[in-house]
Design a protein around this motif. Sequence first.
Motif, PDB file in Angstrom:
ATOM      1  N   LYS A   4     -11.865   1.911   5.348  1.00 18.82           N
ATOM      2  CA  LYS A   4     -11.622   1.350   4.007  1.00 18.82           C
ATOM      3  C   LYS A   4     -10.597   0.053   4.035  1.00 18.82           C
ATOM      4  N   ASP A   5      -9.666   0.672   4.896  1.00 27.59           N
ATOM      5  CA  ASP A   5      -8.231  -0.389   4.991  1.00 27.59           C
ATOM      6  C   ASP A   5      -7.564  -0.344   6.371  1.00 27.59           C
TER       7      ASP A   5
ATOM      8  N   ARG B 277       0.615  -1.165  -0.041  1.00 27.06           N
ATOM      9  CA  ARG B 277       0.143  -0.102   0.121  1.00 27.06           C
ATOM     10  C   ARG B 277       0.758   1.308   0.059  1.00 27.06           C
TER      11      ARG B 277
ATOM     12  N   ASP C 166      -3.899   9.933   3.947  1.00 28.56           N
ATOM     13  CA  ASP C 166      -4.437   8.822   4.594  1.00 28.56           C
ATOM     14  C   ASP C 166      -4.294   9.139   6.178  1.00 28.56           C
TER      15      ASP C 166
ATOM     16  N   ASN D 266     -10.001   6.705   5.017  1.00 24.22           N
ATOM     17  CA  ASN D 266      -9.160   5.236   4.543  1.00 24.22           C
ATOM     18  C   ASN D 266      -8.642   4.291   5.338  1.00 24.22           C
TER      19      ASN D 266
ATOM     20  N   ASP E 269      -6.572  -2.615   7.752  1.00 26.10           N
ATOM     21  CA  ASP E 269      -5.170  -3.536   7.984  1.00 26.10           C
ATOM     22  C   ASP E 269      -4.212  -2.695   7.689  1.00 26.10           C
ATOM     23  N   ALA E 270      -4.248  -1.545   7.048  1.00 26.50           N
ATOM     24  CA  ALA E 270      -2.894  -0.991   6.547  1.00 26.50           C
ATOM     25  C   ALA E 270      -2.616   0.087   7.702  1.00 26.50           C
TER      26      ALA E 270
END
Length: 380
Positions: free
Chosen positions: A282-283, A82, A135, A278, A285-286
């Motif tokens: 949305k993410d 990412r 982000d 984000n 995990d990141a």
Amino acid sequence: MRIHTTVRTTALPLLLAGTLLAAGCTKEDDAAPPAPDKPRTVTSVSGCAKGSWTDPADLAPDRAPARCAPRTPAPRPLSKERSLTIATGTLSAEYVAPLQMALEKGEFKKEGLNVDLKVLPTPDALPLLAKGDIDAQWAAPEAAVMNGITSGFDIKWTAGNFSPGPHSKSGLWVRLKKDETAAHVPMAGRTLGTMIGKGSVIAYPMNRALKKHGGGLDEIKFQQLGSADVLTALQNGGTDAAWLLDPVWRKVDGDKKYAFLGGQPRGEPLGGLLFGPNLLKKDPDAGVALLRAYIRTVNTYFAADYKADKAFARELAELLKTDEDVLLSTPSLRMDWEIRAGTTDRLQDAYRAAGVSEGVRVPESKAVDRALYEEAVGHK
């Protein structure tokens, strides 16, 4: 890669209005109901057992910050790389050092993250964070942030940054009048010079220090000054008091004409990482991977008095592009990824006292999310 960007600061209310107008273009009838958040699995993390989490309600100034073993939590590379952008107001301040060092040592890369640090003032970065154009933001829950959350921005404070060391005197200094002592300095009606506005998180410790001396943010006169002018104004009588940052306070420390009235509460970070939609939705995990790299950097390089290691201090000075002697002239910061309970309430009380915030407080549940850093260290 690091991105150094200089931009023109735009008025926050206009940016807020534009962002919310854009968000409101979707018809309410056409909008799909939000999907319920999926519960995340939290497992124990090697090296992050005892001491890797502290009770958020513990506000003791001598509280030991949470720590894992060096080089932990170990990287857990994402299945697909990412690219993330983190906005920060500066790249040279010491409190940004963990992010800089994480880049330098490849800690983000180990997680499968390609991170760019982008220099942006908070008013410019905030709408971009809310829209998902960046982000994360290395900043603080300032009045603008809390007002943005009230306006509908999906932004949360997800990790702390630091609190001052026990010997730091960064904070409120006053020029004493005849027969005054540091024990009690009547502050009501005096002028205070600062480069930091009333909407900054510094309003909270400033208000607390003033109240101990018969004042308050609503009882003093503010003078907005440039960073190079604050000390000069205090020394030549242009202002009665000043908020002096590292290492400027060293210039008056020990001089009996001046008194230190208080600084940021010890053991209570007032800033750190802010996540937008984000990484929150949305993410995530990141988001956890980013926090894992940050926490690992603190545990490995900033766990204790990092300036005691002269070789590391030299490396850090080069990384921050500052003079080594200047860096060593002030105590090490107490790097701390955790967020204390009630901090955003205390901040909002100070903003209200300063006249930069009105209405009902944003509840902590809407402003703070500890779940991601707790997952990174394996705390259930």
